[in-house]
Design an enzyme around this catalytic site. Structure first.
Site, PDB file in Angstrom:
ATOM      1  N   GLU A  74     -27.620  20.875  -8.901  1.00  0.00           N
ATOM      2  CA  GLU A  74     -28.358  21.464 -10.020  1.00  0.00           C
ATOM      3  C   GLU A  74     -27.578  22.693 -10.440  1.00  0.00           C
ATOM      4  O   GLU A  74     -27.532  23.695  -9.731  1.00  0.00           O
ATOM      5  CB  GLU A  74     -29.782  21.813  -9.591  1.00  0.00           C
TER       6      GLU A  74
ATOM      7  N   ASN B 161     -31.253  33.504  -7.220  1.00  0.00           N
ATOM      8  CA  ASN B 161     -32.167  33.907  -8.294  1.00  0.00           C
ATOM      9  C   ASN B 161     -33.632  33.557  -8.004  1.00  0.00           C
ATOM     10  O   ASN B 161     -34.524  34.370  -8.208  1.00  0.00           O
ATOM     11  CB  ASN B 161     -31.714  33.313  -9.636  1.00  0.00           C
TER      12      ASN B 161
ATOM     13  N   CYS C  60     -31.692  29.465 -14.237  1.00  0.00           N
ATOM     14  CA  CYS C  60     -30.845  28.424 -14.819  1.00  0.00           C
ATOM     15  C   CYS C  60     -31.503  27.771 -16.030  1.00  0.00           C
ATOM     16  O   CYS C  60     -30.815  27.254 -16.908  1.00  0.00           O
ATOM     17  CB  CYS C  60     -30.498  27.382 -13.769  1.00  0.00           C
TER      18      CYS C  60
END
Length: 495
Positions: A263, A162, A297
């Protein structure tokens, strides 16, 4: 160190190969990675993927190169980072073009990503000057007690699609600055911007061979071996909670126990309290949700609004959402471009259909054109519906109504995730009290949930991960504390 005045300014080539020990090689897998533009389906590169043999070579090269690199004068390591950051800026348009074509980034998002990645490189360049040990008091007579911060050695980095440039650089830059070597496995959807392009940047900056290796490979072929391999001391992973949980098991349950920095997914709440500036909150919700099609995210995954201002807020959000330009990410006016792949799009369409079926009120929406999904806004959402309970990772904004501040806080925390969050209020002390009661790694008062600054700790709680990136927190993640004592006169042993 490279002479930037005379460095090659041509367009990078051989981005269809692996980068191992300073060489650009064809992988030994029998499979190819077809790298496609998510907007128009064009083939950008066809890459022969890495086999276990290639991964062994990459880790061996990293291990051999690491100790000489760690022993370099700290100014030399810092200079490579500074030079790479300067090269990234000089090559901005080339890198931006790759981000637009490979990851479906709008030009707005691509420029932002380059800026954030460059900031991380510059911040990391300060680490060789800042890393320090300590001398501790000792309880033993005649003893000196010291703590040294040492490089870990080799770091394995698995990066997502992303924000591929940024989220790979977030591990590569500090790891190299602190004297480590790296092996990167970029996401299959973004092998160039998530790895190969970065290898070229550092190569041009004069990074010695072997310190940054990039292997493009299928998870089914080298994924587990990448983590279980005996060489890396740390596995840095950014991606979904499901995959991260598996990586944690492999890293901690195998023959070679190693560190992990994870993460993972988020379910970021943006809370709008009854005294908030409605227009300010609505603007933040729109940008925080629809930047990069919501494929972040830390994107705003759900908005929780006090019933006192609910209708006013919904009206403001709908008005802004309907004005967003959708389509070609290379058009500077476009706010929402393509979803990264068909599988992701199918999952989003299923969530949208479920929200309609469950009784959610769709206020903005439309059908996908190719892989471009227009913005969707839903009201009347219940917290247990999957559109609110799980990470959507797309241009879908659910709005929940809360009866007062206490219920708003309960709804914000009613999730297994805890990455980022936001709260809007005109009363700063009220906002601070609310923020400190949200269980998350990050909370922003009167701002959107999307923020990542090179000197601030980035990471989550609960199922959103382990560890922190950026600044002095990264300095701790990518080094180890080595306690050493010196006994200057005899130790008074008990027997």
């Amino acid at each position: 160190m490279t002479d930037l005045a005379t460095a090659d300014s041509g367009v990078y080539t051989d981005l269809d190969r692996l980068s191992i020990n300073g060489e650009w090689l064809l992988g030994h897998s029998t499979h190819n990675n077809i790298d496609r533009d998510p907007y128009n389906g064009d083939t950008l590169a066809e890459i022969r993927m890495a086999s276990a043999e290639d991964l062994d070579a990459a880790y061996a090269a990293a291990k051999a190169a690491q100790k000489p690199w760690a022993q370099k004068p700290h100014q030399e390591r810092a200079q490579v980072l500074f030079d790479a950051a300067e090269i990234l800026e000089r090559r901005r348009q080339e890198v931006l073009s790759w981000l637009v074509r490979e990851s479906g980034s709008t030009r707005i998002k691509a420029n932002l990503e380059i800026d954030v990645a460059r900031n991380i490189m510059i911040e990391s360049a300060s680490f060789p000057d800042r890393i320090e040990g300590r001398i501790l008091p000792s309880s033993i007579p005649g003893q000196e007690s010291r703590v040294y911060r040492e490089p870990l050695g080799v770091v394995g980095i698995i990066s997502p699609w992303n924000f591929p440039l940024h989220l790979t650089m977030r591990s590569v830059a500090p790891a190299l600055a602190l004297g480590n070597a790296c092996v990167v496995k970029p996401a299959s959807d973004t092998p160039v911007t998530g790895g190969l392009l970065i290898a070229r940047l550092f190569e041009e900056a004069g990074l010695p061979p072997g310190l940054l290796n990039v292997v493009v490979g299928a998870g089914s072929e080298i994924g587990d071996y990448f983590v279980e391999h005996p060489t890396p001391r740390l596995i840095s992973f950014t991606g979904s909670t499901v995959v991260g949980r598996g990586i944690g098991k492999l890293a901690h349950g195998g023959k070679y126990i190693k560190r992990v920095a994870l993460e993972l997914g988020g379910n970021a709440p943006l809370v709008v309290l009854g005294d908030a500036d409605v227009e300010q909150a609505a603007h933040a919700a729109i940008v925080g949700r629809f930047l990069h099609q919501g494929q972040i995210c830390i994107s705003t995954n759900r908005v929780i609004v006090d019933s006192e201002i609910h209708d006013q807020f919904v009206e403001a959000v709908v008005e802004r959402a309907r004005k967003l330009q959708v389509g070609n990410p290379d058009d500077p006016r476009t706010a929402i471009g393509p979803i990264i792949n068909k599988s992701q799009l199918n999952g989003l369409e299923e969530k949208i259909e479920n929200a309609r079926r469950d009784g959610g009120r769709q206020l903005v929406g439309g059908d996908a054109q190719g892989q471009v999904l227009p913005p969707h806004v839903f009201d009347g959402i219940k917290p247990n519906w999957d559109i609110a309970a799980e990470e959507s990772f797309g241009p879908v904004l659910p709005i929940l109504k809360a009866e007062g501040e206490q219920q708003a806080l309960e709804l914000a925390n009613a999730t297994g995730y805890g990455l980022t969050s936001a709260v809007f209020t005109r009363d700063y002390e009220r906002g601070l009290h609310f923020a400190r009661n949200i269980v998350a790694g990050m909370t922003h008062i009167n701002d959107m949930t999307v923020d990542d600054q090179a000197n601030a700790p980035f990471g989550g709680e609960k199922n959103s991960g382990i560890g922190r990136f950026n600044g002095r927190w990264a300095m701790e993640e990518f080094t180890s504390a080595h306690w050493i004592t010196l006994q200057y006169r005899g130790h008074p042993y008990p027997f």
